[in-house]
Design an enzyme around this catalytic site. Sequence first.
Site, mmCIF file in Angstrom:
data_model
loop_
_atom_site.group_PDB
_atom_site.id
_atom_site.type_symbol
_atom_site.label_atom_id
_atom_site.label_comp_id
_atom_site.label_asym_id
_atom_site.label_seq_id
_atom_site.Cartn_x
_atom_site.Cartn_y
_atom_site.Cartn_z
ATOM 1 N N PHE A 75 7.931 4.988 9.802
ATOM 2 C CA PHE A 75 7.011 4.460 8.814
ATOM 3 C C PHE A 75 7.429 3.292 7.777
ATOM 4 O O PHE A 75 6.816 2.441 7.304
ATOM 5 C CB PHE A 75 6.812 5.695 7.634
ATOM 6 C CG PHE A 75 6.073 6.586 8.139
ATOM 7 C CD1 PHE A 75 4.502 6.751 8.409
ATOM 8 C CD2 PHE A 75 7.063 7.743 8.650
ATOM 9 C CE1 PHE A 75 4.134 7.923 9.141
ATOM 10 C CE2 PHE A 75 6.283 9.048 9.180
ATOM 11 C CZ PHE A 75 4.969 9.017 9.396
ATOM 12 N N TYR A 100 0.995 -9.625 8.976
ATOM 13 C CA TYR A 100 1.151 -8.108 8.874
ATOM 14 C C TYR A 100 0.553 -7.702 10.247
ATOM 15 O O TYR A 100 1.179 -6.910 10.938
ATOM 16 C CB TYR A 100 0.213 -7.687 7.780
ATOM 17 C CG TYR A 100 0.339 -6.184 7.900
ATOM 18 C CD1 TYR A 100 1.395 -5.407 7.751
ATOM 19 C CD2 TYR A 100 -0.947 -5.466 8.022
ATOM 20 C CE1 TYR A 100 1.285 -4.088 8.036
ATOM 21 C CE2 TYR A 100 -1.041 -4.262 8.244
ATOM 22 C CZ TYR A 100 -0.046 -3.172 8.380
ATOM 23 O OH TYR A 100 0.042 -2.041 8.474
ATOM 24 N N SER A 126 -1.770 0.236 13.564
ATOM 25 C CA SER A 126 -2.862 0.193 12.546
ATOM 26 C C SER A 126 -3.921 -0.428 13.104
ATOM 27 O O SER A 126 -4.047 -0.876 14.420
ATOM 28 C CB SER A 126 -2.284 -0.878 11.549
ATOM 29 O OG SER A 126 -3.472 -1.409 10.809
ATOM 30 N N LYS A 152 2.367 -5.854 13.763
ATOM 31 C CA LYS A 152 2.096 -4.591 14.546
ATOM 32 C C LYS A 152 1.666 -4.907 16.011
ATOM 33 O O LYS A 152 2.238 -4.110 16.780
ATOM 34 C CB LYS A 152 1.017 -3.832 13.943
ATOM 35 C CG LYS A 152 1.068 -3.515 12.557
ATOM 36 C CD LYS A 152 1.869 -2.358 12.452
ATOM 37 C CE LYS A 152 2.339 -1.963 10.900
ATOM 38 N NZ LYS A 152 3.401 -0.900 10.948
HETATM 39 P P1 NAD Z 1 4.464 2.691 1.814
HETATM 40 O O1 NAD Z 1 4.835 1.376 1.429
HETATM 41 O O2 NAD Z 1 3.874 3.753 0.918
HETATM 42 O O3 NAD Z 1 5.645 3.416 2.686
HETATM 43 C C1 NAD Z 1 6.671 2.639 3.336
HETATM 44 C C2 NAD Z 1 7.934 3.135 3.055
HETATM 45 O O4 NAD Z 1 9.099 2.422 3.627
HETATM 46 C C3 NAD Z 1 8.345 2.977 1.272
HETATM 47 O O5 NAD Z 1 8.991 4.112 0.765
HETATM 48 C C4 NAD Z 1 9.352 1.827 1.326
HETATM 49 O O6 NAD Z 1 10.279 1.994 0.348
HETATM 50 C C5 NAD Z 1 9.990 2.001 2.680
HETATM 51 N N1 NAD Z 1 10.722 0.881 3.285
HETATM 52 C C6 NAD Z 1 10.115 -0.366 3.532
HETATM 53 N N2 NAD Z 1 10.937 -1.326 3.986
HETATM 54 C C7 NAD Z 1 11.972 -0.379 4.336
HETATM 55 C C8 NAD Z 1 13.097 -0.920 4.720
HETATM 56 N N3 NAD Z 1 13.596 -2.218 5.426
HETATM 57 N N4 NAD Z 1 14.030 0.247 5.131
HETATM 58 C C9 NAD Z 1 13.814 1.287 4.538
HETATM 59 N N5 NAD Z 1 12.875 1.709 3.875
HETATM 60 C C10 NAD Z 1 11.916 0.698 3.907
HETATM 61 O O7 NAD Z 1 3.499 2.191 3.136
HETATM 62 P P2 NAD Z 1 2.448 3.389 3.919
HETATM 63 O O8 NAD Z 1 0.972 3.258 3.458
HETATM 64 O O9 NAD Z 1 3.169 4.859 3.745
HETATM 65 O O10 NAD Z 1 2.760 3.038 5.357
HETATM 66 C C11 NAD Z 1 3.448 3.530 6.244
HETATM 67 C C12 NAD Z 1 3.207 2.889 7.558
HETATM 68 O O11 NAD Z 1 2.026 2.761 8.098
HETATM 69 C C13 NAD Z 1 3.502 1.317 7.433
HETATM 70 O O12 NAD Z 1 4.394 0.994 8.783
HETATM 71 C C14 NAD Z 1 2.089 0.844 7.604
HETATM 72 O O13 NAD Z 1 2.238 -0.756 7.911
HETATM 73 C C15 NAD Z 1 1.520 1.675 8.298
HETATM 74 N N6 NAD Z 1 0.233 1.696 7.980
HETATM 75 C C16 NAD Z 1 -0.399 1.913 6.858
HETATM 76 C C17 NAD Z 1 -1.495 1.862 6.458
HETATM 77 C C18 NAD Z 1 -2.164 2.132 4.926
HETATM 78 O O14 NAD Z 1 -3.525 1.855 4.824
HETATM 79 N N7 NAD Z 1 -1.507 2.468 4.013
HETATM 80 C C19 NAD Z 1 -2.578 1.732 7.625
HETATM 81 C C20 NAD Z 1 -2.230 1.636 8.864
HETATM 82 C C21 NAD Z 1 -0.681 1.290 9.179
HETATM 83 N N1 UFG Z 2 -12.637 -3.874 -1.143
HETATM 84 C C1 UFG Z 2 -13.477 -4.254 -2.027
HETATM 85 N N2 UFG Z 2 -12.824 -4.334 -3.527
HETATM 86 C C2 UFG Z 2 -11.409 -4.028 -3.544
HETATM 87 C C3 UFG Z 2 -10.577 -3.533 -2.347
HETATM 88 C C4 UFG Z 2 -11.291 -3.452 -1.180
HETATM 89 O O1 UFG Z 2 -14.663 -4.369 -2.084
HETATM 90 O O2 UFG Z 2 -10.894 -3.984 -4.504
HETATM 91 C C5 UFG Z 2 -13.177 -3.364 0.239
HETATM 92 C C6 UFG Z 2 -12.812 -4.697 1.256
HETATM 93 O O3 UFG Z 2 -13.503 -5.604 1.254
HETATM 94 C C7 UFG Z 2 -13.247 -3.746 2.502
HETATM 95 C C8 UFG Z 2 -13.036 -2.219 2.210
HETATM 96 O O4 UFG Z 2 -13.109 -2.134 0.939
HETATM 97 O O5 UFG Z 2 -14.533 -3.763 2.773
HETATM 98 C C9 UFG Z 2 -11.690 -1.715 2.403
HETATM 99 O O6 UFG Z 2 -10.474 -2.409 1.967
HETATM 100 P P1 UFG Z 2 -9.045 -2.009 2.087
HETATM 101 O O7 UFG Z 2 -8.373 -3.082 1.516
HETATM 102 O O8 UFG Z 2 -8.977 -0.841 1.353
HETATM 103 O O9 UFG Z 2 -8.539 -1.680 3.322
HETATM 104 P P2 UFG Z 2 -8.769 -2.671 4.665
HETATM 105 O O10 UFG Z 2 -9.746 -2.180 5.756
HETATM 106 O O11 UFG Z 2 -8.922 -4.269 4.351
HETATM 107 O O12 UFG Z 2 -7.507 -2.624 5.240
HETATM 108 C C10 UFG Z 2 -6.593 -1.206 5.174
HETATM 109 C C11 UFG Z 2 -5.016 -1.521 5.065
HETATM 110 C C12 UFG Z 2 -4.614 -2.350 6.325
HETATM 111 C C13 UFG Z 2 -4.673 -1.625 7.666
HETATM 112 C C14 UFG Z 2 -6.148 -1.494 7.640
HETATM 113 C C15 UFG Z 2 -6.686 -0.468 8.723
HETATM 114 O O13 UFG Z 2 -5.066 -2.407 3.984
HETATM 115 O O14 UFG Z 2 -3.148 -2.466 6.058
HETATM 116 O O15 UFG Z 2 -6.748 -0.581 6.595
HETATM 117 O O16 UFG Z 2 -5.673 0.503 9.208
HETATM 118 F F1 UFG Z 2 -4.234 -2.390 8.809
#
Ligand code: NAD
Ligand code: UFG
Length: 335
Positions: A79, A147, A123, A151
């Site tokens: 993660f 970003y 993602s 991925k």
């Molecule tokens: P998050 O930032 O809450 O968690 C990531 C964790 O990784 C954090 O605790 C951070 O301290 C740790 N970290 C970052 N870089 C590191 C490193 N070099 N070594 C050790 N630890 C490190 O993010 P999340 O939302 O839990 O996302 C987890 C994974 O899922 C990520 O790879 C993210 O790209 C992917 N993802 C997240 C979303 C989303 O919307 N949250 C959507 C799709 C994919």
């Molecule tokens: N939005 C607003 N106002 C805000 C924030 C978001 O109107 O303050 C809208 C955006 O324009 C979009 C929707 O809410 O239409 C969702 O936006 P998010 O930023 O919550 O999510 P995204 O779909 O843009 O992206 C998220 C994560 C990415 C991930 C993606 C798909 O941020 O890292 O979902 O998993 F890749």
Amino acid sequence: MILITGGMGYIGSHTCVALAGAAHELLILDNLSNSRIDVVNRLETLCGKRPGFVEGDVRDPVVLGEIFERHPITTVMHFAGFKAVGESVERPLEYYDNNVNGTLQLLAAMRRASVRTFVFSSSATVYGDPASVPIRENSPRSATNPYGRSKLIIEDILADLHCAEPEWNIPRLRYFNPVGAHESGLIGEEPRGLPNNLMPFIGEVAIGKREFLNIWGADYPTHDGTGVRDYIHVTDLAEGHVAALNYLNQNGGLITINLGTGKGYSVLDMVQAFERTIHCPIPYEFGPRRAGDIAQCWADPSLAYELLGWKAQKGLEQMCSDTWRWQQQCRQLNI
Ligand code: NAD
Ligand code: UFG
């Protein structure tokens, strides 16, 4: 034992709880760049046992070598990484280093230790601006920011690795939009500063930390003009990882799976659902479209059900009430 990189973060911490519930032994590696040390105490409460924790960086081969030498790791769930789209445009090198180089260092350490099961957090962003919805796993992939490209690159590295060394077991899990928090209110998303994502922002408006929500774009070709996404409860997402592990125990290989609900909700749908939860209006203003945003994106989640027997269970109401509980808890914890 499962090594959970980034296990102190939002998705990783919820996955720790789900894995502990399925009787897995856990070791977390996290550098705390986007999480707090006390998460491990809250995980101890939720898991009924304190998970192992190493504070360190996934790019550090010495730390990785020690972990694989000292612990009987059989599986890695990865993660750790950076995830903010806008920041990735400003700091591409940091994103490629942490996400791509971090993954390469980890895979190299796994290979040295003969560990061959790697669960990757991909993602829905790899679908770019999808030509049609719902999105199936074989839809074309593209990236519009560093970003997303990180991925894509990692997905390709994993495919190449599996092609060269078919003994690797690699689920590439494509998450849609994770929201909500554990129902205990003990863990959730802890955004630093201004939240990028919609749900944490709505939560902060609801609690009075922000004056109003900016809705980025009201002229999309969607049912009400605002962007549509597939919001999935983070604990459902966490259970998807347990299901992926169960699948791997029976079958090996490289698989690519959408983890979404198959339902799309607009920004206004989410605002209204939150208002129903808190019985108060959420003030909002319409602003311009956010650079790089797409109109709509939701999953075809049928492959996850066919292969893993997994599907999301929790609806919008629970996503909102759990976000709200967590938001209130954050105020108490002063997060
Ligand atoms: P998050 O930032 O809450 O968690 C990531 C964790 O990784 C954090 O605790 C951070 O301290 C740790 N970290 C970052 N870089 C590191 C490193 N070099 N070594 C050790 N630890 C490190 O993010 P999340 O939302 O839990 O996302 C987890 C994974 O899922 C990520 O790879 C993210 O790209 C992917 N993802 C997240 C979303 C989303 O919307 N949250 C959507 C799709 C994919
Ligand atoms: N939005 C607003 N106002 C805000 C924030 C978001 O109107 O303050 C809208 C955006 O324009 C979009 C929707 O809410 O239409 C969702 O936006 P998010 O930023 O919550 O999510 P995204 O779909 O843009 O992206 C998220 C994560 C990415 C991930 C993606 C798909 O941020 O890292 O979902 O998993 F890749």
